[in-house]
Design an enzyme around this catalytic site. Structure first.
Site, PDB file in Angstrom:
ATOM      1  N   THR A  50      -5.357   7.040  -5.763  1.00 34.72           N
ATOM      2  CA  THR A  50      -5.457   7.250  -4.316  1.00 34.72           C
ATOM      3  C   THR A  50      -4.527   8.382  -3.881  1.00 34.72           C
ATOM      4  OG1 THR A  50      -6.053   4.957  -3.954  1.00 34.72           O
ATOM      5  CG2 THR A  50      -5.173   6.128  -2.059  1.00 34.72           C
ATOM      6  N   GLU A  67       0.833  -1.210   0.000  1.00 30.30           N
ATOM      7  CA  GLU A  67       0.000   0.000   0.000  1.00 30.30           C
ATOM      8  C   GLU A  67       0.864   1.254   0.000  1.00 30.30           C
ATOM      9  OE1 GLU A  67      -2.515  -1.224  -1.077  1.00 30.30           O
ATOM     10  OE2 GLU A  67      -4.119  -0.704   0.316  1.00 30.30           O
TER      11      GLU A  67
HETATM   12  N1  HSE Z   1      -8.282   4.909   3.327  1.00 29.17           N
HETATM   13  C1  HSE Z   1      -7.708   5.019   2.020  1.00 29.17           C
HETATM   14  C2  HSE Z   1      -8.107   6.344   1.426  1.00 29.17           C
HETATM   15  C3  HSE Z   1      -8.198   3.896   1.171  1.00 29.17           C
HETATM   16  O1  HSE Z   1      -9.297   6.665   1.485  1.00 29.17           O
HETATM   17  O2  HSE Z   1      -7.255   7.064   0.919  1.00 29.17           O
HETATM   18  C4  HSE Z   1      -7.624   3.911  -0.219  1.00 29.17           C
HETATM   19  O3  HSE Z   1      -8.124   2.820  -0.925  1.00 29.17           O
END
Ligand code: HSE
Length: 307
Positions: A181, A128
């Site tokens: 993201t 991630e």
């Molecule tokens: N919590 C993260 C965001 C998840 O919202 O940026 C990304 O998939």
């Protein structure tokens, strides 16, 4: 055992009120991976079907997460990874998490499970970090544990598995635009007001209580995001309309899936979830944006072995 084929579920992160701490695994959407234990040292991605993503170990989330596990394991050999992507990158349903968790879960199996699931979360978070610049765990934790999970704390990492009500169904629509993201995190404010904080943690507590007591109305009342959704929703064409139409079709609540552009809704029972899918689809048909839509039960098992 030398090889293993696994299903790696898609996941909905945040679940409206729980930015970076709540997530849930899905049953009908996910990738497949085949992992081979080999004598040659290191990790190699030997096949990647379905998406245009890097094959180099250090640029691929499965490679990076796998290397973290391999180095910690002390195993002298290595692994070869085949990835069959069904989840589109940048869709907001945990594409990178599916790949990184699938790799580490399968490798752990092939090494006779030296690591507990909580440790696998840490390895997968390296993936991630590569994908979004932040090592968040709200997609990887539900993919590994199954069901709903809460990241109670990041330091130290403390993952709490949450009950999944048996009649809860998710509808997810993915308008065919890509939202990275990393980009959708950059636009967020770094400070929130105490007033918004109070509303938000009231809803997080309400959602967790609703999931444990299987109180569907409480789940619905708690699916509200005062902090992130107002900012990110402007990146998603048709968002407000999709939300309105989903609620009119009987959804308990509706919000952005992860960092978007996918939008999720929860419903009590599959037939309402299918009605919500139709209502969401009509919005994108009207504004002429292509979409994928899925209805899924909650996946309480997480990653599973396929024969
Ligand atoms: N919590 C993260 C965001 C998840 O919202 O940026 C990304 O998939």
């Amino acid at each position: 055992m030398k090889s293993i084929r696994v299903f790696c579920p898609a996941t909905i992160a945040n679940i409206s009120c729980g930015f970076d701490v709540l997530g849930v695994a899905l049953d009908t959407v996910g990738d497949e991976m085949v992992i081979h234990k080999v004598a040659k040292k290191g990790i190699r991605i030997t096949k990647l079907v379905g998406q245009d993503l890097p094959l180099e170990t250090e640029k691929n989330v499965a490679g990076v997460a796998g290397m973290a596990l391999l180095e910690a394991s002390g195993y002298e050999g290595g692994f070869e990874i085949e990835i069959f992507k069904n989840i589109k990158a940048g869709s907001g349903i945990g594409s990178s998490a599916a790949s990184s968790t699938g790799a580490v879960w399968a490798m752990n199996q092939l090494l006779d499970e030296p690591f507990p699931t909580s440790k696998l979360v840490e390895f997968a978070m390296e993936g991630e970090q590569l994908a979004s610049g932040v090592a968040h765990a709200d997609n990887v934790a539900p993919a590994l544990f199954g069901g709903f999970t809460l990241v109670r704390s990041y330091n130290p990492l403390d993952i709490i598995p949450i009950n999944s009500p048996s009649e809860l169904y998710a509808t997810i629509i993915h308008p065919q635009i890509e939202v990275k993201t990393s980009d959708s995190r950059k636009i967020l404010k770094t400070n929130i007001s105490l007033k918004d904080g109070i509303k938000q943690w009231g809803n997080v507590g309400g959602l967790i209580a609703g999931l444990f007591t299987e109180d569907y109305d409480l789940i619905g009342r708690s699916l509200v995001d005062h902090i992130v959704e107002p900012i990110r929703s402007i990146l998603i064409p048709g968002f407000n309309e999709v939300k309105t139409k989903s609620m009119e079709a009987g959804a308990l609540g509706c919000g952005i899936s992860g960092s978007g552009p996918s939008i999720f809704a929860f419903s009590k029972g599959e037939s309402i979830a299918q009605e919500v899918a139709l209502a969401m689809s009509r919005v994108y048909q009207n504004i002429q944006i292509d979409y994928d839509v899925h209805v899924s039960k909650i996946n309480t098992q997480g990653i599973k072995i396929l024969n």
